[in-house]
Design a protein around this motif. Structure first.
Motif, short mmCIF file in Angstrom:
data_model
loop_
_atom_site.label_atom_id
_atom_site.label_comp_id
_atom_site.label_asym_id
_atom_site.label_seq_id
_atom_site.Cartn_x
_atom_site.Cartn_y
_atom_site.Cartn_z
N GLU A 1 4.59 -41.93 102.86
CA GLU A 1 3.07 -42.22 103.17
C GLU A 1 2.25 -41.55 101.81
O GLU A 1 2.54 -40.66 101.26
N LEU A 2 1.25 -42.13 101.53
CA LEU A 2 0.12 -41.94 100.64
C LEU A 2 -0.42 -40.48 100.87
O LEU A 2 -1.06 -40.38 102.08
N GLU A 3 -0.47 -39.76 99.89
CA GLU A 3 -1.21 -38.21 100.21
C GLU A 3 -2.87 -38.89 99.95
O GLU A 3 -3.16 -39.72 99.46
N ASN B 1 -7.64 -42.29 95.28
CA ASN B 1 -7.92 -42.82 93.89
C ASN B 1 -7.33 -44.45 93.76
O ASN B 1 -8.14 -45.13 93.16
N ILE B 2 -6.81 -44.70 94.91
CA ILE B 2 -6.83 -46.18 95.14
C ILE B 2 -8.09 -46.98 95.32
O ILE B 2 -8.45 -48.18 94.94
N ILE C 1 -10.65 -49.70 93.51
CA ILE C 1 -11.30 -50.90 94.40
C ILE C 1 -12.59 -50.91 94.09
O ILE C 1 -13.41 -51.97 93.84
N LEU C 2 -13.33 -49.99 94.29
CA LEU C 2 -14.79 -49.81 94.14
C LEU C 2 -14.98 -49.98 92.52
O LEU C 2 -16.09 -50.84 92.44
N ASP D 1 -12.35 -40.27 104.07
CA ASP D 1 -11.05 -40.93 103.47
C ASP D 1 -11.33 -42.63 103.16
O ASP D 1 -10.27 -43.21 103.29
N ASP D 2 -12.49 -42.89 103.31
CA ASP D 2 -12.83 -44.28 103.01
C ASP D 2 -14.12 -44.45 102.11
O ASP D 2 -14.93 -43.42 101.80
#
Length: 264
Positions: free
Chosen positions: A5-7, A13-14, A18-19, A54-55
């Protein structure tokens, strides 16, 4: 083998990449976009993510939103737009830009094929009439209840699990994918040119369109992105006049419940 699972830092960072992709597309094609909701608040108050959030959310005026969808629906790169226009199993009334090198499972919700870490893209429209605002809220409740196949597992709707399960049975009469299309259809009827106020159609707080007449660059995670020139007024309408104050410790948590991983 179970995927790792991604921390939190990896996930953010991902989302930030995208932004940046969205910003690059908008700059290339002359489209307007603005940091929105908690992302805008985080930029103003923390110069980046709200630590416990977290978004990433952005707004786009409807005209720019439609052009963005058209451009990105034809894209074959790692960043793909998910919307009801191009995905049969997608049930949100707004679009998401997804990193297809990742996977994401929203706990308690119906699965979406090829879903991954995303940035939410909300269209800005004029203000619907009172009757249609009621219909929008009614359809949103039906849609939300229908897609919550395990509402007791979802952090947002856990306390309403039994009620949502009952409403969801009613909502399934027309299907989970009917409502977002109808919500989008109603929202598109109200042009920005014919209204002094604008916003995402399901929001309670509509904002004067003068707040969006220009954009300003604002720092977010050591980079700069567009915000509405009236960002102070926007944040005041959404979060109140004390938006710069930190909430109580017990409220400093994410409202999302998902598992995100990298594809092998």
């Amino acid at each position: 083998m179970k995927r790792k699972e991604l921390e939190d830092k990896e996930l953010k960072n991902i989302e930030l990449e995208i932004l940046k992709h969205i910003r690059n597309v908008c700059e290339e094609y002359g489209l307007r976009y603005y940091l929105a909701y908690g992302t805008l608040l985080g930029a103003v108050r923390h110069k980046g993510f709200i630590p416990w959030d977290d978004d990433i959310d952005i707004w786009m005026p409807r005209e720019d939103y439609e052009k963005f969808l058209q451009i990105q629906h034809d894209s074959k790169g790692k960043y793909q737009v998910f919307s009801t226009r191009n995905r049969k199993d997608y049930y949100y009334e707004f679009a998401k830009v997804v990193d297809t090198d990742t996977t994401l499972e929203e706990i308690g919700f119906r699965p979406i094929k090829d879903y991954g870490v995303y940035v939410d893209v909300f269209p800005l429209d004029g203000v619907p009439c009172k009757l249609e605002r009621f219909l929008l809220k009614y359809m949103f409740i039906l849609k939300t209840a229908t897609i919550n196949i395990h509402p007791e597992l979802n952090l947002t709707h856990k306390e309403l699990a039994k009620l949502f399960r009952c409403i969801g049975k009613l909502g399934e009469c027309l299907g989970a994918f009917h409502y977002p299309k109808q919500i989008d259809k109603i929202a598109r009827k109200y042009s920005l040119a014919s209204s002094d106020f604008m916003g995402y159609s399901l929001d309670k707080q509509m904002m004067h369109k003068s707040y969006f007449e220009q954009s300003v660059k604002i720092e977010f995670e050591h980079d700069f992105f567009d915000a509405p020139i009236g960002y102070h007024e926007c944040l005041t309408r959404i979060y109140g006049a004390t938006y710069m104050e930190l909430p109580p410790i017990e409220m400093r948590h994410s409202v999302h419940n998902f598992i995100a991983t990298l594809k092998e």
